[in-house]
Scaffold this motif. Structure first.
Motif, PDB file in Angstrom:
ATOM      1  N   ARG A 143     -63.501  58.397 -26.375  1.00  0.00           N
ATOM      2  CA  ARG A 143     -62.870  57.845 -25.005  1.00  0.00           C
ATOM      3  C   ARG A 143     -62.124  58.789 -24.438  1.00  0.00           C
ATOM      4  NH1 ARG A 143     -61.022  51.920 -26.224  1.00  0.00           N
ATOM      5  NH2 ARG A 143     -59.356  53.191 -26.773  1.00  0.00           N
ATOM      6  N   PRO A 144     -62.107  59.527 -23.033  1.00  0.00           N
ATOM      7  CA  PRO A 144     -61.165  60.338 -22.589  1.00  0.00           C
ATOM      8  C   PRO A 144     -59.733  59.632 -22.429  1.00  0.00           C
ATOM      9  CG  PRO A 144     -62.807  59.622 -21.140  1.00  0.00           C
ATOM     10  CD  PRO A 144     -63.185  59.096 -22.238  1.00  0.00           C
ATOM     11  N   LEU A 145     -58.656  60.401 -22.507  1.00  0.00           N
ATOM     12  CA  LEU A 145     -57.400  59.995 -22.114  1.00  0.00           C
ATOM     13  C   LEU A 145     -57.293  59.499 -20.807  1.00  0.00           C
ATOM     14  CD1 LEU A 145     -55.528  62.774 -24.163  1.00  0.00           C
ATOM     15  CD2 LEU A 145     -56.099  60.373 -25.104  1.00  0.00           C
ATOM     16  N   THR A 146     -56.302  58.168 -20.729  1.00  0.00           N
ATOM     17  CA  THR A 146     -56.016  57.657 -19.447  1.00  0.00           C
ATOM     18  C   THR A 146     -54.795  58.556 -18.762  1.00  0.00           C
ATOM     19  OG1 THR A 146     -54.671  56.089 -20.713  1.00  0.00           O
ATOM     20  CG2 THR A 146     -57.024  55.320 -20.169  1.00  0.00           C
ATOM     21  N   ARG A 147     -54.406  58.207 -17.783  1.00  0.00           N
ATOM     22  CA  ARG A 147     -53.717  58.935 -17.046  1.00  0.00           C
ATOM     23  C   ARG A 147     -51.964  58.752 -17.661  1.00  0.00           C
ATOM     24  NH1 ARG A 147     -54.335  59.893 -10.963  1.00  0.00           N
ATOM     25  NH2 ARG A 147     -52.010  59.771 -11.415  1.00  0.00           N
ATOM     26  N   GLY A 148     -51.701  57.591 -18.697  1.00  0.00           N
ATOM     27  CA  GLY A 148     -50.489  57.266 -18.912  1.00  0.00           C
ATOM     28  C   GLY A 148     -50.188  55.937 -18.864  1.00  0.00           C
ATOM     29  N   TRP A 149     -48.787  55.776 -18.716  1.00  0.00           N
ATOM     30  CA  TRP A 149     -48.211  54.306 -18.263  1.00  0.00           C
ATOM     31  C   TRP A 149     -48.869  53.818 -17.072  1.00  0.00           C
ATOM     32  CZ3 TRP A 149     -44.621  51.732 -21.057  1.00  0.00           C
ATOM     33  CH2 TRP A 149     -44.419  52.225 -22.379  1.00  0.00           C
ATOM     34  N   GLY A 150     -48.986  52.446 -17.121  1.00  0.00           N
ATOM     35  CA  GLY A 150     -49.397  51.634 -15.771  1.00  0.00           C
ATOM     36  C   GLY A 150     -48.132  51.520 -14.849  1.00  0.00           C
ATOM     37  N   LYS A 151     -48.385  51.306 -13.758  1.00  0.00           N
ATOM     38  CA  LYS A 151     -47.262  51.282 -12.799  1.00  0.00           C
ATOM     39  C   LYS A 151     -46.357  50.057 -12.998  1.00  0.00           C
ATOM     40  CE  LYS A 151     -49.336  53.930  -9.054  1.00  0.00           C
ATOM     41  NZ  LYS A 151     -49.630  53.948  -7.864  1.00  0.00           N
ATOM     42  N   GLY A 152     -47.026  48.974 -13.525  1.00  0.00           N
ATOM     43  CA  GLY A 152     -46.253  47.605 -13.583  1.00  0.00           C
ATOM     44  C   GLY A 152     -45.483  47.572 -14.906  1.00  0.00           C
ATOM     45  N   PRO A 153     -45.953  48.051 -16.241  1.00  0.00           N
ATOM     46  CA  PRO A 153     -44.632  48.103 -17.303  1.00  0.00           C
ATOM     47  C   PRO A 153     -43.664  49.069 -17.081  1.00  0.00           C
ATOM     48  CG  PRO A 153     -47.151  47.840 -17.996  1.00  0.00           C
ATOM     49  CD  PRO A 153     -47.201  48.327 -16.654  1.00  0.00           C
ATOM     50  N   LEU A 154     -43.838  50.197 -16.499  1.00  0.00           N
ATOM     51  CA  LEU A 154     -43.059  51.236 -15.959  1.00  0.00           C
ATOM     52  C   LEU A 154     -41.997  50.689 -15.212  1.00  0.00           C
ATOM     53  CD1 LEU A 154     -42.173  54.092 -16.958  1.00  0.00           C
ATOM     54  CD2 LEU A 154     -43.397  54.955 -14.742  1.00  0.00           C
ATOM     55  N   LEU A 155     -42.595  50.021 -14.052  1.00  0.00           N
ATOM     56  CA  LEU A 155     -41.764  49.426 -13.061  1.00  0.00           C
ATOM     57  C   LEU A 155     -40.487  48.110 -13.689  1.00  0.00           C
ATOM     58  CD1 LEU A 155     -40.505  48.977 -10.097  1.00  0.00           C
ATOM     59  CD2 LEU A 155     -42.396  47.442  -9.805  1.00  0.00           C
TER      60      LEU A 155
END
Length: 71
Positions: free
Chosen positions: A37-49
């Protein structure tokens, strides 16, 4: 002394294991545990916020606490 070999034609020399009866020294498959599975772009905006808001709330609390101690 050891006991005489009952089947000298089928026993390998020196009590070893004949070829083909042991697993290979290295695995012939890859080390992956599933489909690629290719890597995703990183942290989601919700958890980071949420983490940023909790850190800001803690910083404001300790700033207010320090101000109250100095008054």
């Amino acid at each position: 002394m050891s006991a005489p070999d009952p089947e000298p034609r089928t026993t390998p020399p020196h009590g070893g294991v004949p070829p083909g009866e042991t697993p290979p020294g290295e695995s012939s498959t890859g080390s992956g545990a599933g489909p690629y599975r290719p890597l995703t772009r990183g942290w989601g905006k919700g958890p980071l916020l949420l983490i940023c808001l909790v850190a800001l709330a803690c910083a404001l609390f300790f700033l207010a606490y320090a101000v109250m101690l100095n008054v």
